[in-house]
Design an enzyme around this catalytic site. Structure first.
Site, short mmCIF file in Angstrom:
data_model
loop_
_atom_site.label_atom_id
_atom_site.label_comp_id
_atom_site.label_asym_id
_atom_site.label_seq_id
_atom_site.Cartn_x
_atom_site.Cartn_y
_atom_site.Cartn_z
N SER A 154 0.75 -1.12 -0.04
CA SER A 154 -0.10 0.14 -0.02
C SER A 154 0.91 1.18 0.12
CB SER A 154 -0.81 0.06 1.20
OG SER A 154 -1.31 1.33 1.63
N TYR A 167 -2.92 -1.01 9.85
CA TYR A 167 -2.93 -1.45 8.50
C TYR A 167 -1.81 -0.91 7.86
CZ TYR A 167 -4.24 -1.13 3.46
OH TYR A 167 -4.29 -1.44 2.05
P1 NDP Z 1 -11.46 -5.53 -0.65
O1 NDP Z 1 -11.81 -5.34 0.64
O2 NDP Z 1 -12.20 -5.02 -1.64
O3 NDP Z 1 -11.05 -7.36 -0.83
C1 NDP Z 1 -10.18 -8.00 0.00
C2 NDP Z 1 -10.52 -9.31 -0.42
O4 NDP Z 1 -9.83 -9.82 0.78
C3 NDP Z 1 -11.91 -9.59 0.01
O5 NDP Z 1 -12.28 -10.67 -1.02
C4 NDP Z 1 -12.08 -10.34 1.17
O6 NDP Z 1 -13.26 -11.59 1.28
C5 NDP Z 1 -10.63 -11.11 1.58
N1 NDP Z 1 -10.64 -11.01 2.90
C6 NDP Z 1 -10.33 -10.18 3.99
N2 NDP Z 1 -10.32 -10.78 5.21
C7 NDP Z 1 -10.16 -12.16 5.01
C8 NDP Z 1 -9.87 -13.20 5.73
N3 NDP Z 1 -10.07 -13.30 7.12
N4 NDP Z 1 -9.87 -14.52 5.31
C9 NDP Z 1 -9.99 -14.60 3.83
N5 NDP Z 1 -10.18 -13.67 3.08
C10 NDP Z 1 -10.30 -12.36 3.51
O7 NDP Z 1 -9.82 -4.78 -1.04
P2 NDP Z 1 -9.35 -4.60 -2.08
O8 NDP Z 1 -9.50 -5.68 -3.24
O9 NDP Z 1 -9.12 -3.14 -2.31
O10 NDP Z 1 -7.77 -4.88 -1.67
C11 NDP Z 1 -6.72 -6.06 -2.22
C12 NDP Z 1 -5.27 -5.71 -1.67
O11 NDP Z 1 -4.90 -4.43 -2.22
C13 NDP Z 1 -5.22 -5.65 0.01
O12 NDP Z 1 -4.00 -6.29 0.24
C14 NDP Z 1 -5.24 -4.16 -0.05
O13 NDP Z 1 -4.45 -3.83 1.17
C15 NDP Z 1 -4.61 -3.76 -1.10
N6 NDP Z 1 -4.75 -2.50 -1.55
C16 NDP Z 1 -5.81 -1.82 -2.05
C17 NDP Z 1 -6.13 -0.68 -2.48
C18 NDP Z 1 -7.30 0.03 -2.84
O14 NDP Z 1 -7.26 1.47 -3.24
N7 NDP Z 1 -8.30 -0.67 -3.17
C19 NDP Z 1 -4.84 0.42 -2.37
C20 NDP Z 1 -3.70 -0.02 -1.69
C21 NDP Z 1 -3.62 -1.41 -1.43
P3 NDP Z 1 -14.56 -10.92 1.42
O15 NDP Z 1 -14.95 -10.35 0.14
O16 NDP Z 1 -15.28 -12.52 1.99
O17 NDP Z 1 -14.70 -10.04 2.81
#
Ligand code: NDP
Length: 245
Positions: A154, A167
């Site tokens: 991030s 985070y």
């Molecule tokens: P989302 O919250 O949209 O998606 C996260 C995913 O991780 C979901 O599918 C969620 O499942 C899954 N997840 C969360 N907790 C668990 C758990 N305990 N066990 C299994 N699966 C889990 O996030 P993004 O798509 O935005 O983020 C993806 C990555 O990109 C992350 O690492 C985030 O930190 C990083 N990121 C994102 C940015 C952004 O602007 N979007 C910017 C910088 C970094 P469920 O749908 O079932 O909750």
């Protein structure tokens, strides 16, 4: 440079790629995109219905049949991580790619106000489970002729910022894990890189910035040239690098 990558149609053919957090957001888009380019994708996530929807979408495309691993990473044990690895070994014989994508945001607050419970949960999902899964998947990644691991960071993963709490700290740890592992795997068949996706239209971004208009943000699709590049053999020379989406 890599965001302009024009992926050849079958550039992920015969590759087996595991994506964590594949049920929604960036992980979902990556899973469907990898399948479109010919990969067999293993969908790991905590909400089975979401994984099944992604599964159905991939089947409807006529892409290789995916696999599903319902798993709440908050409770992942070392034994379960080992079992996942053994299952992949039995079913596919190898793993060509691992996208460590699943993360949670926790609560944006000051260190002084930070709840320890939230601190532990975020470290468990974002760091500890990533370590456990990666550790136990290394033997199957070694079985592939060339394999690729992506760690997801991030903008607050290498520069601390007020109120980003655990985070931010978890993303520093993610980058540390990636760098230590990359150094250990120098000269092997497994390459390790970090991606900072940048502001992307997902549920996590909306939670972090509730006042923002999502339409002002790029979609997950815009990241896919980079994500496909890093899983395809075109990126075999990339190792221990950090990419911004
Ligand atoms: P989302 O919250 O949209 O998606 C996260 C995913 O991780 C979901 O599918 C969620 O499942 C899954 N997840 C969360 N907790 C668990 C758990 N305990 N066990 C299994 N699966 C889990 O996030 P993004 O798509 O935005 O983020 C993806 C990555 O990109 C992350 O690492 C985030 O930190 C990083 N990121 C994102 C940015 C952004 O602007 N979007 C910017 C910088 C970094 P469920 O749908 O079932 O909750």
């Amino acid at each position: 440079m890599t965001l302009d990558f024009k992926a050849p149609k079958d550039c992920l053919k015969d590759k087996v790629i595991l994506i964590t957090g594949a049920g929604s957001g960036i992980g979902r888009t990556a899973a469907i995109t990898y399948a479109k380019y010919g990969a067999t994708v293993i969908l790991l996530g905590r909400t089975t219905e979401k994984l099944e929807q992604v599964y159905d979408e991939i089947e409807a495309l006529g892409a290789p049949q995916p696999a599903i691993i319902p798993m709440n990473l908050l409770h992942l044990s070392e034994e379960q991580a080992l079992q996942i690895s053994e299952k992949i070994e039995q079913e596919f014989g190898r793993l060509d790619g691992l996208v460590n994508n699943a993360s949670i945001l926790g609560t944006l607050t000051s260190i002084e106000q930070h709840s320890y419970e939230t601190w532990e949960q975020v470290m468990q999902v974002n760091v500890n489970s990533t370590f456990l899964l990666t550790k136990h998947l290394l033997p199957v990644l070694r079985q592939a002729p060339k394999s690729s691991i992506i760690f997801t960071s991030s903008g607050v993963g290498n520069q601390g910022r007020a109120y980003w709490g655990v985070y931010s700290v978890s993303k520093f740890a993610t980058e540390g894990l990636a760098q230590v592992l990359a150094d250990e795997l120098e000269g092997t068949n497994t390459r390790v890189n970090i991606v900072n996706p940048g502001a992307t239209r997902t549920a996590m971004r909306a939670k972090a910035f509730p006042g923002e208009n999502p339409n002002d943000l790029k979609t997950s699709d815009a990241l896919m040239p980079l994500y496909v590049y890093l899983m395809s053999d075109a990126s075999e020379a990339e190792h221990n690098q950090r990419f911004n989406g």
